[in-house]
Motif scaffolding. Structure first.
Motif, PDB file in Angstrom:
ATOM      1  N   GLU A 142      90.479  48.953 104.129  1.00  0.00           N
ATOM      2  CA  GLU A 142      91.703  48.351 104.666  1.00  0.00           C
ATOM      3  C   GLU A 142      92.659  47.974 103.540  1.00  0.00           C
ATOM      4  O   GLU A 142      93.873  48.211 103.615  1.00  0.00           O
ATOM      5  CB  GLU A 142      91.363  47.129 105.506  1.00  0.00           C
ATOM      6  CG  GLU A 142      90.543  47.434 106.762  1.00  0.00           C
ATOM      7  CD  GLU A 142      89.076  47.679 106.491  1.00  0.00           C
ATOM      8  OE1 GLU A 142      88.391  48.198 107.393  1.00  0.00           O
ATOM      9  OE2 GLU A 142      88.611  47.365 105.363  1.00  0.00           O
ATOM     10  N   ALA A 145      94.111  51.121 101.890  1.00  0.00           N
ATOM     11  CA  ALA A 145      95.126  51.731 102.755  1.00  0.00           C
ATOM     12  C   ALA A 145      96.412  50.934 102.728  1.00  0.00           C
ATOM     13  O   ALA A 145      97.518  51.509 102.699  1.00  0.00           O
ATOM     14  CB  ALA A 145      94.595  51.841 104.181  1.00  0.00           C
ATOM     15  N   GLY A 149     100.132  52.171 101.374  1.00  0.00           N
ATOM     16  CA  GLY A 149     101.373  52.042 102.125  1.00  0.00           C
ATOM     17  C   GLY A 149     102.442  51.329 101.331  1.00  0.00           C
ATOM     18  O   GLY A 149     103.630  51.676 101.405  1.00  0.00           O
ATOM     19  N   ALA A 173     100.231  61.307 103.921  1.00  0.00           N
ATOM     20  CA  ALA A 173     100.684  60.325 104.914  1.00  0.00           C
ATOM     21  C   ALA A 173      99.530  59.398 105.273  1.00  0.00           C
ATOM     22  O   ALA A 173      98.355  59.710 105.060  1.00  0.00           O
ATOM     23  CB  ALA A 173     101.193  61.039 106.164  1.00  0.00           C
ATOM     24  N   ALA A 174      99.882  58.248 105.870  1.00  0.00           N
ATOM     25  CA  ALA A 174      98.887  57.217 106.181  1.00  0.00           C
ATOM     26  C   ALA A 174      97.763  57.737 107.073  1.00  0.00           C
ATOM     27  O   ALA A 174      96.599  57.335 106.927  1.00  0.00           O
ATOM     28  CB  ALA A 174      99.574  56.022 106.831  1.00  0.00           C
ATOM     29  N   ALA A 175      98.092  58.634 107.987  1.00  0.00           N
ATOM     30  CA  ALA A 175      97.081  59.118 108.927  1.00  0.00           C
ATOM     31  C   ALA A 175      95.928  59.830 108.226  1.00  0.00           C
ATOM     32  O   ALA A 175      94.785  59.800 108.706  1.00  0.00           O
ATOM     33  CB  ALA A 175      97.733  60.057 109.943  1.00  0.00           C
ATOM     34  N   GLY A 176      96.192  60.453 107.097  1.00  0.00           N
ATOM     35  CA  GLY A 176      95.139  61.190 106.397  1.00  0.00           C
ATOM     36  C   GLY A 176      94.385  60.367 105.377  1.00  0.00           C
ATOM     37  O   GLY A 176      93.437  60.870 104.753  1.00  0.00           O
TER      38      GLY A 176
END
Length: 455
Positions: A142, A145, A149, A173-176
């Motif tokens: 967490e 990540a 960001g 990107a954040a999703a990956g």
């Protein structure tokens, strides 16, 4: 100088170290795994010692096996080459404890530069700008990540103790991010440390590194820079010196930064300070950031030798024996241009897939004026899947960059191999490409070039 010298490595670097030992009148001792009993580096040395089975952890990475070989052989010095145990502080300490001279920096310097986060902290203390990022103690997914960001995508995830492209992931990107982090951590486990740092990703990047050399008497010098941007899977294939676009003023500034880092950790011997440069515009000091230091000799050291006229292995041996460097910074301006290509057993058409097997035929161009061949294999040798697929290095030197590129491309044309696939023809086409001749290609160029050829 002291001797004999045990060479705790294999392949072309072991052959290259043995050649300098022979020229200096020092007895050299090779080590070999069961897979390498008949290898070229064994024949190149004056004596050889078996160190275990083929898997690296049981042979080339086994500190007890290496030390036992040193005892049996009567060695007084140990040269670690590069890779394997070359940046292992425990190995350096074990050599010293056994009464051997470790041909490398003090264990304290290896340890200080061994982790990317620790190295960046030293850089900040020395006033050397590092790539913006996060290397804190909170290693929860967490927190990492969230930091990614905050830095802004794309980012690069890197293992604290990774190397050779392992434990690294580019994240767009954040999703990956979660999947990339998990994959990088799995690879990092091989280094015994799954901590990660997150860095700003320089979109169009060049990899520029500075060779430093220090003695135990307080002299720390830089030997100019190398451009190592031609890479596949974050591993270098072509290197050159001087770097295109680096003028004398920028060379002096990069050298100042590299020397400051070396002094900050009490460095002795040969080392390399690595930088990433923003290639989206002409090179400038405020768009070049420190990324890490390699506390060993580099695979690409021959290009520096060609433009300085120095034998870096010789000076590693002399400095380890207590000698002082006899030259000054002003003596080390580059002469001409040098380019190196790594001849590997791999298939560029299949995404550089390694090509192990028996080398049925291997023909190389003749070395001579302006062309050097550092080989580690011959016809009849077996390339196993246990080790790196590097067969040899071809290094061209000429008065100008254009001449050096042309000379190296012609040398690659003269390579022929059967029984395995090699990358010689592919690298020759790269060297002749318009983008390469123009200079300043970035770290994504090589794989893009391969993809365009395949299309």
């Amino acid at each position: 100088m002291l001797g004999p010298v045990l060479i705790a490595n294999r392949g072309e670097i072991a052959c290259r170290i043995a050649a300098t030992c022979r020229r200096l009148g020092l007895r050299s001792i090779a080590v070999f795994s069961d897979a390498d009993a008949g290898a070229m580096h064994v024949a190149a040395a004056d004596a050889a010692e078996r160190i275990g089975p083929a898997p690296p952890r049981d042979s080339y990475l086994s500190i007890p096996a290496i030390l036992a070989a040193a005892r049996r052989s009567g060695a007084r010095m140990v040269h670690p080459g590069y890779g394997f145990l070359s940046e292992n502080a425990e190995f350096a300490e074990a050599c010293t404890a056994a009464g051997l001279v470790f041909i490398g920096p003090p264990a304290s310097a290896i340890r200080a530069m061994g982790g990317k986060a620790a190295a960046k902290a030293v850089a900040r203390q020395a006033g050397v700008a590092a790539v913006p990022g996060y290397d804190g103690a909170d290693q929860s997914p967490e927190r990492l990540a969230a930091e990614a960001g905050g830095i802004g995508f794309p980012v690069m995830i890197k293992a604290f103790a990774g190397g050779g492209g392992r434990g690294m992931r580019r994240v767009e990107a954040a999703a990956g991010f979660p999947a990339a982090l998990a994959a990088a951590r799995r690879e990092a486990a091989a280094f015994g440390d799954d901590r990660m740092l997150v860095e700003k990703l320089v979109g169009s990047a060049r990899h520029i590194e500075v060779q430093v050399f220090a003695d135990a008497h307080g002299t720390v010098l830089h030997l100019g820079e190398r451009d190592c941007s031609l890479q596949r899977r974050n591993q270098k294939l072509v290197e050159e010196s001087p770097a295109p676009g680096v003028d004398p003023a920028l060379r002096a500034e990069l050298g100042r930064r590299a020397v400051a880092l070396a002094r900050a950790v009490g460095y002795v011997g040969a080392g390399t300070v690595e930088f990433v440069a923003d290639a989206a515009a002409p090179l400038a000091a405020d768009r070049i950031w420190f990324i890490e230091m390699n506390t060993r000799l580099q695979v690409e050291h021959p290009v520096t030798e060609m433009v300085t006229g120095l034998d870096l292995v010789e000076w590693q041996l002399r400095v380890a024996a207590g000698e002082a460097l006899p030259f000054r910074q002003d003596d080390l301006a580059p002469r001409g241009h040098a380019v190196e290509a790594r001849l590997c057993a791999e298939d560029p058409a299949r995404n550089f897939l390694p090509s192990p097997g028996t080398i049925a035929v291997l023909r190389m161009p003749a070395a001579g004026t302006g062309l050097r061949i550092d080989a580690g294999f011959r016809a009849g040798d077996v390339l196993t899947p246990y080790y790196d697929p590097l067969i040899a290095k071809l290094i061209a030197h000429a008065p100008t960059r254009d001449e050096a590129l042309a000379r190296l491309a012609a040398a690659l044309d003269g390579v022929a191999a059967e029984g395995i696939r090699v990358n010689a023809a592919f690298l020759a086409r790269v060297l002749r490409s318009e983008a390469m001749r123009a200079g300043g290609v970035d770290t994504h160029f090589l794989e893009g070039f391969r993809a365009r050829e395949a299309a």
